[in-house]
Design a protein around this motif. Structure first.
Motif, PDB file in Angstrom:
ATOM      1  N   MET A 269     -36.708  39.159   4.007  1.00  0.00           N
ATOM      2  CA  MET A 269     -37.028  40.040   5.113  1.00  0.00           C
ATOM      3  C   MET A 269     -37.994  39.351   6.088  1.00  0.00           C
ATOM      4  SD  MET A 269     -36.674  42.976   6.407  1.00  0.00           S
ATOM      5  CE  MET A 269     -37.446  44.123   7.461  1.00  0.00           C
ATOM      6  N   ARG A 270     -38.996  38.675   5.565  1.00  0.00           N
ATOM      7  CA  ARG A 270     -40.002  38.096   6.452  1.00  0.00           C
ATOM      8  C   ARG A 270     -39.520  36.832   7.151  1.00  0.00           C
ATOM      9  NH1 ARG A 270     -42.424  36.129   1.216  1.00  0.00           N
ATOM     10  NH2 ARG A 270     -42.426  33.890   1.455  1.00  0.00           N
ATOM     11  N   PHE A 271     -38.351  36.356   6.797  1.00  0.00           N
ATOM     12  CA  PHE A 271     -37.810  35.160   7.434  1.00  0.00           C
ATOM     13  C   PHE A 271     -36.862  35.491   8.582  1.00  0.00           C
ATOM     14  CE2 PHE A 271     -38.487  33.963   2.909  1.00  0.00           C
ATOM     15  CZ  PHE A 271     -39.613  33.191   3.127  1.00  0.00           C
ATOM     16  N   ILE A 272     -36.675  36.768   8.862  1.00  0.00           N
ATOM     17  CA  ILE A 272     -35.747  37.172   9.913  1.00  0.00           C
ATOM     18  C   ILE A 272     -36.251  36.725  11.282  1.00  0.00           C
ATOM     19  CG2 ILE A 272     -34.762  39.165  11.102  1.00  0.00           C
ATOM     20  CD1 ILE A 272     -34.614  40.545   8.383  1.00  0.00           C
ATOM     21  N   ILE A 273     -37.510  37.016  11.588  1.00  0.00           N
ATOM     22  CA  ILE A 273     -38.053  36.674  12.907  1.00  0.00           C
ATOM     23  C   ILE A 273     -38.083  35.163  13.135  1.00  0.00           C
ATOM     24  CG2 ILE A 273     -40.056  36.856  14.442  1.00  0.00           C
ATOM     25  CD1 ILE A 273     -38.599  39.485  14.082  1.00  0.00           C
ATOM     26  N   PRO A 274     -38.662  34.364  12.217  1.00  0.00           N
ATOM     27  CA  PRO A 274     -38.642  32.921  12.486  1.00  0.00           C
ATOM     28  C   PRO A 274     -37.222  32.362  12.518  1.00  0.00           C
ATOM     29  CG  PRO A 274     -39.756  33.377  10.397  1.00  0.00           C
ATOM     30  CD  PRO A 274     -39.447  34.675  11.034  1.00  0.00           C
ATOM     31  N   GLY A 275     -36.350  32.867  11.662  1.00  0.00           N
ATOM     32  CA  GLY A 275     -34.959  32.400  11.680  1.00  0.00           C
ATOM     33  C   GLY A 275     -34.264  32.748  12.981  1.00  0.00           C
ATOM     34  N   ALA A 276     -34.495  33.960  13.460  1.00  0.00           N
ATOM     35  CA  ALA A 276     -33.878  34.377  14.726  1.00  0.00           C
ATOM     36  C   ALA A 276     -34.403  33.556  15.892  1.00  0.00           C
ATOM     37  CB  ALA A 276     -34.123  35.865  14.958  1.00  0.00           C
ATOM     38  N   THR A 277     -35.713  33.283  15.917  1.00  0.00           N
ATOM     39  CA  THR A 277     -36.262  32.494  17.022  1.00  0.00           C
ATOM     40  C   THR A 277     -35.794  31.036  16.967  1.00  0.00           C
ATOM     41  OG1 THR A 277     -38.319  32.176  15.790  1.00  0.00           O
ATOM     42  CG2 THR A 277     -38.280  33.932  17.442  1.00  0.00           C
ATOM     43  N   ILE A 278     -35.590  30.508  15.764  1.00  0.00           N
ATOM     44  CA  ILE A 278     -35.019  29.159  15.654  1.00  0.00           C
ATOM     45  C   ILE A 278     -33.605  29.156  16.212  1.00  0.00           C
ATOM     46  CG2 ILE A 278     -34.166  27.438  14.006  1.00  0.00           C
ATOM     47  CD1 ILE A 278     -36.662  28.055  12.292  1.00  0.00           C
ATOM     48  N   LEU A 279     -32.815  30.156  15.856  1.00  0.00           N
ATOM     49  CA  LEU A 279     -31.446  30.256  16.349  1.00  0.00           C
ATOM     50  C   LEU A 279     -31.425  30.429  17.873  1.00  0.00           C
ATOM     51  CD1 LEU A 279     -28.449  30.438  15.545  1.00  0.00           C
ATOM     52  CD2 LEU A 279     -28.751  32.909  15.441  1.00  0.00           C
ATOM     53  N   ILE A 280     -32.294  31.289  18.385  1.00  0.00           N
ATOM     54  CA  ILE A 280     -32.368  31.502  19.834  1.00  0.00           C
ATOM     55  C   ILE A 280     -32.765  30.213  20.549  1.00  0.00           C
ATOM     56  CG2 ILE A 280     -33.720  32.655  21.639  1.00  0.00           C
ATOM     57  CD1 ILE A 280     -33.743  35.129  19.782  1.00  0.00           C
ATOM     58  N   SER A 281     -33.727  29.477  19.994  1.00  0.00           N
ATOM     59  CA  SER A 281     -34.158  28.235  20.642  1.00  0.00           C
ATOM     60  C   SER A 281     -33.049  27.186  20.632  1.00  0.00           C
ATOM     61  CB  SER A 281     -35.423  27.690  19.987  1.00  0.00           C
ATOM     62  OG  SER A 281     -35.183  27.335  18.645  1.00  0.00           O
ATOM     63  N   ILE A 282     -32.255  27.135  19.574  1.00  0.00           N
ATOM     64  CA  ILE A 282     -31.143  26.176  19.522  1.00  0.00           C
ATOM     65  C   ILE A 282     -30.079  26.545  20.560  1.00  0.00           C
ATOM     66  CG2 ILE A 282     -29.226  25.370  18.078  1.00  0.00           C
ATOM     67  CD1 ILE A 282     -31.190  25.515  15.685  1.00  0.00           C
ATOM     68  N   VAL A 283     -29.751  27.823  20.655  1.00  0.00           N
ATOM     69  CA  VAL A 283     -28.778  28.266  21.668  1.00  0.00           C
ATOM     70  C   VAL A 283     -29.327  28.000  23.064  1.00  0.00           C
ATOM     71  CG1 VAL A 283     -27.635  30.311  22.633  1.00  0.00           C
ATOM     72  CG2 VAL A 283     -27.684  29.968  20.158  1.00  0.00           C
TER      73      VAL A 283
ATOM     74  N   LEU B  55     -42.798  26.001  12.822  1.00  0.00           N
ATOM     75  CA  LEU B  55     -44.152  26.146  12.279  1.00  0.00           C
ATOM     76  C   LEU B  55     -44.393  27.559  11.749  1.00  0.00           C
ATOM     77  CD1 LEU B  55     -46.264  24.168  14.909  1.00  0.00           C
ATOM     78  CD2 LEU B  55     -45.689  23.481  12.565  1.00  0.00           C
ATOM     79  N   TYR B  56     -43.863  28.544  12.433  1.00  0.00           N
ATOM     80  CA  TYR B  56     -43.972  29.932  11.978  1.00  0.00           C
ATOM     81  C   TYR B  56     -43.235  30.120  10.658  1.00  0.00           C
ATOM     82  CZ  TYR B  56     -43.628  35.043  12.199  1.00  0.00           C
ATOM     83  OH  TYR B  56     -43.687  36.384  11.926  1.00  0.00           O
ATOM     84  N   LEU B  57     -42.043  29.538  10.540  1.00  0.00           N
ATOM     85  CA  LEU B  57     -41.287  29.623   9.289  1.00  0.00           C
ATOM     86  C   LEU B  57     -42.047  28.953   8.147  1.00  0.00           C
ATOM     87  CD1 LEU B  57     -38.636  30.391   7.852  1.00  0.00           C
ATOM     88  CD2 LEU B  57     -37.774  28.139   8.500  1.00  0.00           C
ATOM     89  N   ILE B  58     -42.649  27.807   8.405  1.00  0.00           N
ATOM     90  CA  ILE B  58     -43.431  27.112   7.376  1.00  0.00           C
ATOM     91  C   ILE B  58     -44.631  27.952   6.955  1.00  0.00           C
ATOM     92  CG2 ILE B  58     -44.902  25.097   6.959  1.00  0.00           C
ATOM     93  CD1 ILE B  58     -42.914  23.512   8.744  1.00  0.00           C
ATOM     94  N   SER B  59     -45.300  28.583   7.921  1.00  0.00           N
ATOM     95  CA  SER B  59     -46.455  29.413   7.568  1.00  0.00           C
ATOM     96  C   SER B  59     -46.039  30.636   6.758  1.00  0.00           C
ATOM     97  CB  SER B  59     -47.215  29.846   8.823  1.00  0.00           C
ATOM     98  OG  SER B  59     -46.492  30.821   9.535  1.00  0.00           O
ATOM     99  N   GLU B  60     -44.854  31.171   7.035  1.00  0.00           N
ATOM    100  CA  GLU B  60     -44.348  32.299   6.249  1.00  0.00           C
ATOM    101  C   GLU B  60     -44.012  31.866   4.826  1.00  0.00           C
ATOM    102  OE1 GLU B  60     -43.975  35.649   6.839  1.00  0.00           O
ATOM    103  OE2 GLU B  60     -45.246  35.147   8.545  1.00  0.00           O
ATOM    104  N   LEU B  61     -43.512  30.662   4.669  1.00  0.00           N
ATOM    105  CA  LEU B  61     -43.208  30.155   3.335  1.00  0.00           C
ATOM    106  C   LEU B  61     -44.477  29.942   2.522  1.00  0.00           C
ATOM    107  CD1 LEU B  61     -40.427  27.576   4.210  1.00  0.00           C
ATOM    108  CD2 LEU B  61     -40.140  29.689   2.905  1.00  0.00           C
TER     109      LEU B  61
END
Length: 146
Positions: free
Chosen positions: A1-15, A51-57
């Motif tokens: 659940m907590r990886f949704i936001i960083p994952g979505a922003t990574i996907l958005i940045s790649i697009v 970096l946000y994803l790493i901090s969540e991990l």
């Protein structure tokens, strides 16, 4: 659940980066000039998202602490009411205009937060802030408000 936001922003940045690389080149001057600033934004978003994803991990307890706030029913109800007030504000903004809708919205928020006992302070703050904001944008900056 907590990886949704960083994952979505990574996907958005790649697009975003993909679309930026597909921008047409300029015919005058530097052909890549139209891409430089959007590329900077795209790569900055990608780096910050990673970096946000790493901090969540790394920080699982902090995430659990953030969700404990919803165990307080009174606070949860206030959050839902604030979200509902924001929705109502967006719908009344156009027909009532900036000034009236902002006074009503701020008044409702202040009564929710401060309670009825501070009714005079709530009304004064809602009126002064709304008029000051309207004056700053409409009169000083010459920005038309609805």
């Amino acid at each position: 659940m907590r990886f949704i936001i960083p994952g979505a922003t990574i996907l958005i940045s790649i697009v975003y980066l993909f679309l930026t690389y597909n921008l047409p080149q300029a015919h005058v001057g530097d052909p890549d000039a139209a891409q430089k600033y959007p590329l900077l934004i795209g790569y900055a978003l990608l780096v910050l998202s990673v970096l946000y994803l790493i901090s969540e991990l790394k920080n699982e307890e902090k995430v659990r602490e953030a969700f404990r706030i919803f165990s307080d029913k009174e606070l949860t109800i206030k959050v839902i009411v604030v979200l509902a007030l924001c929705l109502v504000y967006t719908y009344m903004f156009e027909p009532l205009g900036f000034l009236i809708s902002t006074i009503i919205f701020l008044g409702a928020l202040l009564f929710l937060i401060n309670g009825v006992k501070k009714w005079l302070l709530n009304i004064i703050i809602a009126l002064v802030f709304s008029f000051a904001t309207w004056y700053a944008f409409a009169e000083l900056l010459q920005v038309s408000l609805p």
